[in-house]
Design a protein around this motif. Structure first.
Motif, PDB file in Angstrom:
ATOM      1  N   LEU A 105      76.859  16.618  19.489  1.00  0.00           N
ATOM      2  CA  LEU A 105      75.521  16.567  18.880  1.00  0.00           C
ATOM      3  C   LEU A 105      75.536  17.148  17.457  1.00  0.00           C
ATOM      4  N   LYS A 106      76.204  18.296  17.320  1.00  0.00           N
ATOM      5  CA  LYS A 106      76.242  18.953  16.003  1.00  0.00           C
ATOM      6  C   LYS A 106      77.040  18.136  14.991  1.00  0.00           C
ATOM      7  N   ALA A 107      78.071  17.446  15.473  1.00  0.00           N
ATOM      8  CA  ALA A 107      78.880  16.610  14.568  1.00  0.00           C
ATOM      9  C   ALA A 107      78.061  15.419  14.061  1.00  0.00           C
ATOM     10  N   ARG A 108      77.251  14.826  14.947  1.00  0.00           N
ATOM     11  CA  ARG A 108      76.474  13.649  14.538  1.00  0.00           C
ATOM     12  C   ARG A 108      75.163  14.037  13.845  1.00  0.00           C
ATOM     13  N   PHE A 109      74.573  15.159  14.300  1.00  0.00           N
ATOM     14  CA  PHE A 109      73.281  15.602  13.737  1.00  0.00           C
ATOM     15  C   PHE A 109      73.409  17.056  13.267  1.00  0.00           C
ATOM     16  N   PRO A 110      73.967  17.290  12.088  1.00  0.00           N
ATOM     17  CA  PRO A 110      74.228  18.674  11.652  1.00  0.00           C
ATOM     18  C   PRO A 110      72.971  19.559  11.601  1.00  0.00           C
ATOM     19  N   ALA A 111      71.800  18.944  11.463  1.00  0.00           N
ATOM     20  CA  ALA A 111      70.568  19.745  11.343  1.00  0.00           C
ATOM     21  C   ALA A 111      69.952  20.093  12.707  1.00  0.00           C
ATOM     22  N   ILE A 112      70.562  19.637  13.799  1.00  0.00           N
ATOM     23  CA  ILE A 112      69.953  19.850  15.132  1.00  0.00           C
ATOM     24  C   ILE A 112      69.811  21.346  15.439  1.00  0.00           C
ATOM     25  N   VAL A 113      68.674  21.688  16.033  1.00  0.00           N
ATOM     26  CA  VAL A 113      68.360  23.087  16.331  1.00  0.00           C
ATOM     27  C   VAL A 113      68.719  23.373  17.795  1.00  0.00           C
ATOM     28  N   GLY A 114      69.425  24.467  18.039  1.00  0.00           N
ATOM     29  CA  GLY A 114      69.815  24.842  19.404  1.00  0.00           C
ATOM     30  C   GLY A 114      68.858  25.852  19.997  1.00  0.00           C
ATOM     31  N   PRO A 115      69.059  26.191  21.269  1.00  0.00           N
ATOM     32  CA  PRO A 115      68.208  27.196  21.911  1.00  0.00           C
ATOM     33  C   PRO A 115      68.392  28.562  21.261  1.00  0.00           C
ATOM     34  N   HIS A 116      67.331  29.349  21.250  1.00  0.00           N
ATOM     35  CA  HIS A 116      67.389  30.718  20.725  1.00  0.00           C
ATOM     36  C   HIS A 116      68.424  31.502  21.527  1.00  0.00           C
ATOM     37  N   LYS A 117      68.416  31.279  22.842  1.00  0.00           N
ATOM     38  CA  LYS A 117      69.410  31.898  23.729  1.00  0.00           C
ATOM     39  C   LYS A 117      69.885  30.807  24.686  1.00  0.00           C
ATOM     40  N   GLU A 118      71.154  30.844  25.049  1.00  0.00           N
ATOM     41  CA  GLU A 118      71.764  29.837  25.920  1.00  0.00           C
ATOM     42  C   GLU A 118      70.826  29.434  27.079  1.00  0.00           C
ATOM     43  N   ASP A 119      70.673  28.100  27.293  1.00  0.00           N
ATOM     44  CA  ASP A 119      69.813  27.617  28.379  1.00  0.00           C
ATOM     45  C   ASP A 119      70.477  27.729  29.750  1.00  0.00           C
ATOM     46  N   ILE A 120      71.806  27.581  29.798  1.00  0.00           N
ATOM     47  CA  ILE A 120      72.499  27.665  31.095  1.00  0.00           C
ATOM     48  C   ILE A 120      72.279  29.068  31.636  1.00  0.00           C
ATOM     49  N   CYS A 121      71.806  29.163  32.872  1.00  0.00           N
ATOM     50  CA  CYS A 121      71.316  30.448  33.344  1.00  0.00           C
ATOM     51  C   CYS A 121      72.457  31.421  33.633  1.00  0.00           C
ATOM     52  N   TYR A 122      72.111  32.710  33.640  1.00  0.00           N
ATOM     53  CA  TYR A 122      73.096  33.785  33.835  1.00  0.00           C
ATOM     54  C   TYR A 122      73.880  33.590  35.128  1.00  0.00           C
ATOM     55  N   ALA A 123      73.191  33.125  36.191  1.00  0.00           N
ATOM     56  CA  ALA A 123      73.828  33.010  37.508  1.00  0.00           C
ATOM     57  C   ALA A 123      74.862  31.889  37.508  1.00  0.00           C
ATOM     58  N   THR A 124      74.512  30.765  36.890  1.00  0.00           N
ATOM     59  CA  THR A 124      75.460  29.652  36.770  1.00  0.00           C
ATOM     60  C   THR A 124      76.702  30.113  36.009  1.00  0.00           C
ATOM     61  N   THR A 125      76.474  30.780  34.881  1.00  0.00           N
ATOM     62  CA  THR A 125      77.574  31.262  34.038  1.00  0.00           C
ATOM     63  C   THR A 125      78.448  32.255  34.802  1.00  0.00           C
ATOM     64  N   ASN A 126      77.829  33.223  35.455  1.00  0.00           N
ATOM     65  CA  ASN A 126      78.587  34.253  36.179  1.00  0.00           C
ATOM     66  C   ASN A 126      79.423  33.660  37.309  1.00  0.00           C
ATOM     67  N   GLN A 147      69.904  21.486  30.914  1.00  0.00           N
ATOM     68  CA  GLN A 147      69.658  21.838  32.313  1.00  0.00           C
ATOM     69  C   GLN A 147      70.328  23.195  32.541  1.00  0.00           C
ATOM     70  N   THR A 148      69.745  24.030  33.397  1.00  0.00           N
ATOM     71  CA  THR A 148      70.251  25.406  33.537  1.00  0.00           C
ATOM     72  C   THR A 148      71.494  25.521  34.419  1.00  0.00           C
ATOM     73  N   THR A 149      71.855  24.428  35.133  1.00  0.00           N
ATOM     74  CA  THR A 149      72.916  24.544  36.145  1.00  0.00           C
ATOM     75  C   THR A 149      74.179  23.763  35.782  1.00  0.00           C
ATOM     76  N   LEU A 150      74.396  23.530  34.509  1.00  0.00           N
ATOM     77  CA  LEU A 150      75.540  22.717  34.089  1.00  0.00           C
ATOM     78  C   LEU A 150      76.812  23.548  33.949  1.00  0.00           C
ATOM     79  N   SER A 151      77.934  22.842  33.778  1.00  0.00           N
ATOM     80  CA  SER A 151      79.201  23.507  33.466  1.00  0.00           C
ATOM     81  C   SER A 151      79.169  23.954  32.005  1.00  0.00           C
ATOM     82  N   ILE A 152      79.498  25.221  31.776  1.00  0.00           N
ATOM     83  CA  ILE A 152      79.475  25.777  30.418  1.00  0.00           C
ATOM     84  C   ILE A 152      80.410  24.974  29.507  1.00  0.00           C
ATOM     85  N   ASP A 153      81.614  24.657  30.030  1.00  0.00           N
ATOM     86  CA  ASP A 153      82.620  23.985  29.200  1.00  0.00           C
ATOM     87  C   ASP A 153      82.213  22.556  28.858  1.00  0.00           C
TER      88      ASP A 153
END
Length: 315
Positions: A185-206, A170-176
């Motif tokens: 997720l990565k610990a349980r599923f090492p092969a899992i593929v992440g987003p090409h670029k962070e999904d959390i939107c620039y405005a939420t992050t800023n 979701q784009t509006t989550l807490s980054i931390d």
């Protein structure tokens, strides 16, 4: 008359409206200009009562479902996005519809479809029942998107093939908080593929970074925003986690608990991405009525992003 106590307001920048919200509000206003009132809006266009009431006054009618709309009036889909079935139903009814989904949410939808086309099952990090989560999960057939809300949820995931997974957020989550879930997720599923670029939107992050900068020096933090606004609620949590014991969400000045603020000498102010600046002005004025106020801007980023409205409104 007693002298007012001094108070420093640390004003977060960036704060308030993001480009997706500005675009969504403009979509409703332009639709009313183009087709006249009423136009129907499926779900609150953005999560803010003040904004919604302002658009109602101009001729927008807000409904929860497409079935609540007549065939012969335009309908707008909210900034949070909708499941694929909704525009399909509007098209089959030959309705005029305009999609005000934030382009950064649409990016996540496209990503999910691309991964699915490559045979990957999706894991979505999001809040159950939030309109954005419903819309994103509704881009793919039932069962193709699994929802997790916490790191603990990851342990219980029943996946089709642990080697064929990708995750979106979701784009509006807490980054931390999201980082902790991604780690699980990565610990349980090492092969899992992440987003090409962070999904959390620039405005939420800023907005979260600005709150982190303010929290250590403020006696209290107030986030102006609606109770159903995900990004606003995350700002409250970020403030508390960054060291401010009193971090609260207020819809507007009338909702401030002044007794709880008794004895403070500084307050941090910010606003969620769907809260208009007029509400921030109202809150600052309320503090000026009670204190001898000094405003100090705390700027951690500059935003100059603009999103075009859909073509149907530009022609």
């Amino acid at each position: 008359m007693t002298a007012k106590s001094p108070l420093t307001i640390y004003l977060a920048a960036p704060r308030g409206f993001c480009a997706g919200v500005v675009r969504a509000i403009r979509v409703v206003e332009m639709a009313i200009e183009k087709w006249g009132a009423p136009v129907y809006v499926r779900h609150e266009i953005v999560h803010n009562k003040f904004v919604v009431d302002g658009l109602k006054a101009k001729g927008a009618i807000f409904v929860e479902e497409l079935t609540d709309c007549p065939d012969d009036r335009p309908v707008i889909f909210s900034a949070h996005g909708v499941p694929k079935s909704v525009p399909a139903a509007a098209t089959s009814r030959e309705m005029i519809w305009v999609d005000a989904t934030c382009p950064l949410v649409s990016k996540v939808h496209i990503e999910a479809e691309r991964h699915s086309a490559n045979g990957l099952q999706m894991v979505m990090i999001g809040h159950d029942g939030h309109p954005e989560t419903i819309g994103t999960m509704g881009q793919l057939p039932e069962g193709e998107v699994l929802l997790v809300e916490t790191p603990d949820d990851v342990a219980g995931l029943q996946v089709r093939d642990p080697e064929q997974l990708a995750y979106i957020t979701q784009t509006t989550l807490s980054i931390d908080d999201t980082a902790d879930i991604v780690d699980a997720l990565k610990a349980r599923f090492p092969a899992i593929v992440g987003p090409h670029k962070e999904d959390i939107c620039y405005a939420t992050t800023n907005r979260q970074h600005a709150v982190k900068a303010i929290a250590p020096k403020a006696d209290a933090i107030l986030v102006i925003g609606a109770p159903n606004s995900s990004n606003s609620r995350r700002l409250v949590e970020v403030g508390a986690a960054a060291g401010c014991d009193y971090s609260q969400l207020v819809e507007r000045a009338a909702n401030i608990d002044w007794r709880a603020l008794d004895g403070i000498t500084s307050v941090g102010l910010t606003a969620g991405a769907s809260a208009p600046e007029v509400l921030m002005d109202e809150v600052i004025d309320a503090f000026r009525d009670r204190y001898d106020v000094t405003v100090e801007m705390v700027e951690t980023a500059q935003e100059n992003i603009e999103f075009k409205v859909p073509r149907v409104l530009r022609t």
